[in-house]
Scaffold this motif. Structure first.
Motif, PDB file in Angstrom:
ATOM      1  N   ALA A  74       0.695  -1.375   0.035  1.00 15.83           N
ATOM      2  CA  ALA A  74       0.090   0.105   0.115  1.00 15.83           C
ATOM      3  C   ALA A  74       0.664   1.133   0.039  1.00 15.83           C
ATOM      4  N   ALA A  75       1.928   1.327   0.868  1.00 11.21           N
ATOM      5  CA  ALA A  75       2.766   2.450   0.769  1.00 11.21           C
ATOM      6  C   ALA A  75       3.444   2.796  -0.704  1.00 11.21           C
ATOM      7  N   ARG A  76       3.486   1.785  -1.325  1.00  8.48           N
ATOM      8  CA  ARG A  76       4.251   1.903  -2.831  1.00  8.48           C
ATOM      9  C   ARG A  76       3.263   2.059  -4.030  1.00  8.48           C
ATOM     10  N   LEU A  77       1.803   1.563  -3.715  1.00  8.52           N
ATOM     11  CA  LEU A  77       0.908   1.719  -4.777  1.00  8.52           C
ATOM     12  C   LEU A  77       0.620   3.053  -5.475  1.00  8.52           C
ATOM     13  N   PRO A  78       0.535   4.122  -4.509  1.00  4.62           N
ATOM     14  CA  PRO A  78       0.180   5.294  -5.477  1.00  4.62           C
ATOM     15  C   PRO A  78       1.342   5.682  -6.530  1.00  4.62           C
ATOM     16  N   SER A  79       2.704   5.496  -6.072  1.00  4.53           N
ATOM     17  CA  SER A  79       3.748   5.765  -6.940  1.00  4.53           C
ATOM     18  C   SER A  79       3.496   4.851  -8.206  1.00  4.53           C
ATOM     19  N   ALA A  80       3.181   3.525  -7.934  1.00  4.86           N
ATOM     20  CA  ALA A  80       3.224   2.769  -9.021  1.00  4.86           C
ATOM     21  C   ALA A  80       1.902   3.097 -10.133  1.00  4.86           C
ATOM     22  N   LEU A  81       0.855   3.399  -9.470  1.00  4.24           N
ATOM     23  CA  LEU A  81      -0.356   3.683 -10.230  1.00  4.24           C
ATOM     24  C   LEU A  81      -0.046   4.842 -11.195  1.00  4.24           C
ATOM     25  N   LEU A  82       0.714   5.989 -10.544  1.00  2.00           N
ATOM     26  CA  LEU A  82       0.889   6.982 -11.109  1.00  2.00           C
ATOM     27  C   LEU A  82       2.226   7.120 -12.227  1.00  2.00           C
ATOM     28  N   ALA A  83       2.843   5.979 -12.045  1.00  3.00           N
ATOM     29  CA  ALA A  83       4.026   5.611 -12.918  1.00  3.00           C
ATOM     30  C   ALA A  83       3.413   5.134 -14.233  1.00  3.00           C
ATOM     31  N   ILE A  84       2.289   4.310 -14.018  1.00  2.00           N
ATOM     32  CA  ILE A  84       1.376   3.748 -15.018  1.00  2.00           C
ATOM     33  C   ILE A  84       0.857   4.911 -15.704  1.00  2.00           C
ATOM     34  N   GLY A  85       0.170   5.791 -14.937  1.00  2.00           N
ATOM     35  CA  GLY A  85      -0.432   6.712 -15.572  1.00  2.00           C
ATOM     36  C   GLY A  85       0.341   7.795 -16.397  1.00  2.00           C
ATOM     37  N   GLY A  86       1.648   8.157 -15.823  1.00  2.83           N
ATOM     38  CA  GLY A  86       2.583   8.883 -16.492  1.00  2.83           C
ATOM     39  C   GLY A  86       2.863   8.347 -18.064  1.00  2.83           C
ATOM     40  N   SER A  87       3.000   7.049 -17.908  1.00  6.77           N
ATOM     41  CA  SER A  87       3.533   6.337 -19.377  1.00  6.77           C
ATOM     42  C   SER A  87       1.991   6.516 -20.153  1.00  6.77           C
ATOM     43  N   VAL A  88       0.871   6.421 -19.694  1.00  5.59           N
ATOM     44  CA  VAL A  88      -0.229   6.382 -20.630  1.00  5.59           C
ATOM     45  C   VAL A  88      -0.379   7.887 -20.981  1.00  5.59           C
ATOM     46  N   THR A  99       2.857  10.753 -34.049  1.00  5.72           N
ATOM     47  CA  THR A  99       1.971   9.522 -34.841  1.00  5.72           C
ATOM     48  C   THR A  99       1.538   8.561 -33.614  1.00  5.72           C
ATOM     49  N   GLU A 100       0.683   7.850 -34.059  1.00  9.13           N
ATOM     50  CA  GLU A 100       0.486   6.509 -33.038  1.00  9.13           C
ATOM     51  C   GLU A 100       1.567   5.851 -32.873  1.00  9.13           C
ATOM     52  N   ARG A 101       2.391   5.516 -33.723  1.00 12.45           N
ATOM     53  CA  ARG A 101       3.748   4.555 -33.289  1.00 12.45           C
ATOM     54  C   ARG A 101       4.554   5.253 -32.380  1.00 12.45           C
ATOM     55  N   ALA A 102       4.704   6.540 -32.630  1.00 12.47           N
ATOM     56  CA  ALA A 102       5.696   7.270 -32.027  1.00 12.47           C
ATOM     57  C   ALA A 102       5.305   7.452 -30.443  1.00 12.47           C
ATOM     58  N   GLY A 103       3.917   7.660 -30.186  1.00 14.38           N
ATOM     59  CA  GLY A 103       3.585   7.785 -28.949  1.00 14.38           C
ATOM     60  C   GLY A 103       3.455   6.415 -28.171  1.00 14.38           C
ATOM     61  N   LEU A 104       3.306   5.363 -28.924  1.00 15.87           N
ATOM     62  CA  LEU A 104       3.660   3.966 -28.116  1.00 15.87           C
ATOM     63  C   LEU A 104       5.069   3.892 -27.814  1.00 15.87           C
ATOM     64  N   LEU A 105       5.836   4.150 -28.953  1.00 12.42           N
ATOM     65  CA  LEU A 105       7.383   3.988 -28.453  1.00 12.42           C
ATOM     66  C   LEU A 105       8.025   4.928 -27.088  1.00 12.42           C
ATOM     67  N   ALA A 106       7.274   5.997 -27.285  1.00 11.68           N
ATOM     68  CA  ALA A 106       7.546   7.233 -26.080  1.00 11.68           C
ATOM     69  C   ALA A 106       7.024   6.347 -24.921  1.00 11.68           C
ATOM     70  N   GLY A 107       5.872   5.922 -24.634  1.00 10.61           N
ATOM     71  CA  GLY A 107       5.291   5.416 -23.692  1.00 10.61           C
ATOM     72  C   GLY A 107       6.137   4.009 -23.216  1.00 10.61           C
ATOM     73  N   LEU A 108       6.750   3.131 -24.018  1.00  9.88           N
ATOM     74  CA  LEU A 108       7.411   2.032 -23.897  1.00  9.88           C
ATOM     75  C   LEU A 108       8.674   2.625 -23.312  1.00  9.88           C
ATOM     76  N   VAL A 109       9.290   3.782 -23.794  1.00  3.13           N
ATOM     77  CA  VAL A 109      10.844   4.017 -23.426  1.00  3.13           C
ATOM     78  C   VAL A 109      10.476   4.548 -21.967  1.00  3.13           C
ATOM     79  N   LEU A 110       9.743   5.339 -21.712  1.00  6.39           N
ATOM     80  CA  LEU A 110       9.569   5.971 -20.197  1.00  6.39           C
ATOM     81  C   LEU A 110       9.282   4.866 -19.350  1.00  6.39           C
ATOM     82  N   THR A 111       8.313   3.859 -19.670  1.00  6.93           N
ATOM     83  CA  THR A 111       8.141   2.710 -18.742  1.00  6.93           C
ATOM     84  C   THR A 111       9.342   1.920 -18.458  1.00  6.93           C
ATOM     85  N   THR A 112      10.229   1.653 -19.318  1.00  5.24           N
ATOM     86  CA  THR A 112      11.591   0.878 -19.214  1.00  5.24           C
ATOM     87  C   THR A 112      12.656   1.468 -18.901  1.00  5.24           C
ATOM     88  N   SER A 113      12.646   2.857 -18.820  1.00  6.11           N
ATOM     89  CA  SER A 113      14.153   3.400 -18.378  1.00  6.11           C
ATOM     90  C   SER A 113      14.228   3.225 -16.987  1.00  6.11           C
TER      91      SER A 113
END
Length: 508
Positions: A74-88, A99-113
């Motif tokens: 529970a202590a970490r859940l807000p960070s996790a949900l907002l991290a997902i939200g930031g990627s979205v 473009t659609e592909r550029a957006g998807l690539l950007a979201g994946l780049v952020l998520t996996t950095s």
């Protein structure tokens, strides 16, 4: 696809590790005491008022505690949900801007950095601040000005004035560079300011009413102005501190970062205005915190979303235009950064026996991923190069939490040490504890203890004729004079911590 990857990276094994000192227990304990005292205005820790940060993250964690119970998940859940939200948010913005592909690539780049997914699994404020700043600044780029002021206000309620400083500085620099002065009229600044103040101001007003100048001097004076002007940590004097932090923290996408920024500034299409804004955003955050005297690894996280968008745009552009030379150059850069990480893993494996096997496995995965990146780069396969990086970081994110961090967690958490303490504690003697360990001790034991500021305080207390327990660094015990060492009992020693007991000598 993005939601799936982001959810696995951030939510998998979220409560697997104990809270790590010194930061995670501070935020978790403050949220727990909000519930305990039923006071959601004035943050507390050890039962005393605490002016370190505004309440946003404490509020979010308190809600999570109420729903899921008090614990690591529970202590970490807000960070996790907002991290997902930031990627979205980055994906949706990239899709609309480019473009659609550029957006998807950007979201994946952020998520996996590397730094983004690590902080997304940590009970600290950095992801929350980054999310609201990203929301605000991208809202400006999309001409959604009400959302800009709302996001800025929420950032201010998360971490203080930095929320509005960044928004004002980045937008101001962009207007100067593009000479788009008319945007100020479109922003309806008066209306936006009123909206901003309605959200950001109430907590500050209430805190001033309740605590007066003590709040102003501590929160604004020390935790904001003084930290910027004077180093709180020795590393704060290093002007280049964030160069290696960025190189490693944005891994594996560091290899594309400089190329993306260079291509963005040279772009002469309709995208130039947007790309320049992203560059200004990233550079402003980097320069600001490089100038600040107090430096922490997590501070530059707000520059990762614009970098992710730049890399997503650049990779998509190179893919569409078949710029194959980009792949080889990036593979070479990736090799350099991977070698640095692998050297670090080999060093840890050789200096910490418990890390030998997991360190070797992680290093092998990085070597294999790098080899595949080279192979697909030579075959001019953009899709496979990107996929290998994502899959490798997906594996690494899980392996980090399941194997690497558990091996060193006892050295960075009080959880298991408190279990040892409970077996020895008599229930009434004084407990003295080193400042660094106090938040974790409080969270896991429910006892605030008495804070030890330095080794001299330990020596002073040890000569007093009273029964007492001491939780100190192992080195502190080793540095004690021989006479004092003879008068105390070492009840347990774990990693870098020692539990000492001083008996009362003059019994009546």
């Amino acid at each position: 696809m993005l939601l799936c990857v982001a959810s696995v990276v951030t939510l998998a094994y979220l409560g697997h590790l104990p809270l790590l000192d010194p930061d995670e227990p501070v935020y978790a304990e403050t949220a727990r005491e909000m519930l305990q005292f039923q006071d959601f205005i004035s943050p507390r820790i050890y039962g005393e008022f605490w002016y370190d940060k505004p309440p946003m993250y404490y509020w979010l964690v308190a809600v999570a505690f109420k729903i899921w119970g008090i614990g690591e998940f529970a202590a970490r859940l807000p960070s996790a949900l907002l991290a997902i939200g930031g990627s979205v948010v980055v994906y949706l913005s990239g899709r609309e801007l480019f473009t659609e592909r550029a957006g998807l690539l950007a979201g994946l780049v952020l998520t996996t950095s590397l730094e983004y997914f690590y902080l997304g699994k940590a009970a600290v404020t950095d992801i929350t601040l980054t999310f609201f700043l990203t929301l605000a600044l991208l809202a400006y780029l999309h001409n959604r000005y009400d959302l800009l002021f709302i996001g800025a206000a929420l950032a201010v309620v998360t971490k203080g004035p930095i929320g509005i400083i960044f928004c004002a500085a980045i937008i101001g620099l962009h207007v100067i560079v593009t000479k788009n002065w008319a945007v100020f009229k479109s922003m309806k600044i008066l209306r936006g300011t009123m909206l901003f103040l309605m959200i950001a101001l109430p907590w500050y007003v209430l805190m001033y009413q309740y605590h007066g100048m003590a709040f102003i001097e501590t929160f604004l004076g020390f935790h904001n102005v003084a930290r910027f002007l004077k180093p709180e940590h020795p590393s704060g004097t290093l002007w280049y501190y964030y160069v290696p932090v960025l190189i490693v923290g944005f891994f594996p996408w560091t290899a594309f970062m400089l190329q993306a920024c260079k291509a963005a500034l040279r772009q002469r299409s309709a995208d130039w205005n947007r790309l320049v804004f992203l560059v200004i955003w990233a550079v402003t955050v980097f320069v600001f915190f490089s100038m600040a005297q107090t430096k922490l690894v997590s501070y530059i996280l707000p520059m990762y979303p614009p970098l992710a968008l730049l890399v997503g745009w650049y990779f998509d552009k190179a893919w569409s235009e078949k710029q194959f030379s980009m792949l080889k150059w990036s593979a070479a850069m990736l090799t350099v950064v991977a070698v640095i990480l692998e050297a670090g893993l080999f060093y840890l494996a050789n200096t910490m026996p418990e890390l030998y096997v997991p360190g070797m496995v992680a290093a092998t995965v990085l070597i294999a991923a790098n080899a595949f990146v080279w192979w697909f780069s030579l075959r001019q396969d953009f899709r496979s190069v990107f996929t290998v990086n994502v899959v490798a970081m997906l594996f690494f994110s899980i392996y980090l939490v399941v194997q690497l961090l558990p091996a060193i967690a006892p050295a960075y958490s009080m959880k298991s040490f408190v279990e040892d303490f409970n077996q020895h504690y008599d229930g009434h003697s004084q407990v003295y504890i080193a400042k660094f360990y106090r938040p974790g001790f409080m969270f896991y034991s429910g006892m605030p203890g008495n804070e030890l500021m330095d080794d001299d305080a330990v020596k002073t207390l040890l000569v007093k004729d009273e029964a007492a327990f001491f939780i100190v660094k192992a080195q502190t015990y080793k540095n004690l004079p021989a006479q004092l060492q003879n008068d105390i009992i070492v009840l347990t020693a774990s990693e870098d911590k020692a539990l000492l007991y001083r008996k009362r000598q003059n019994l009546m």
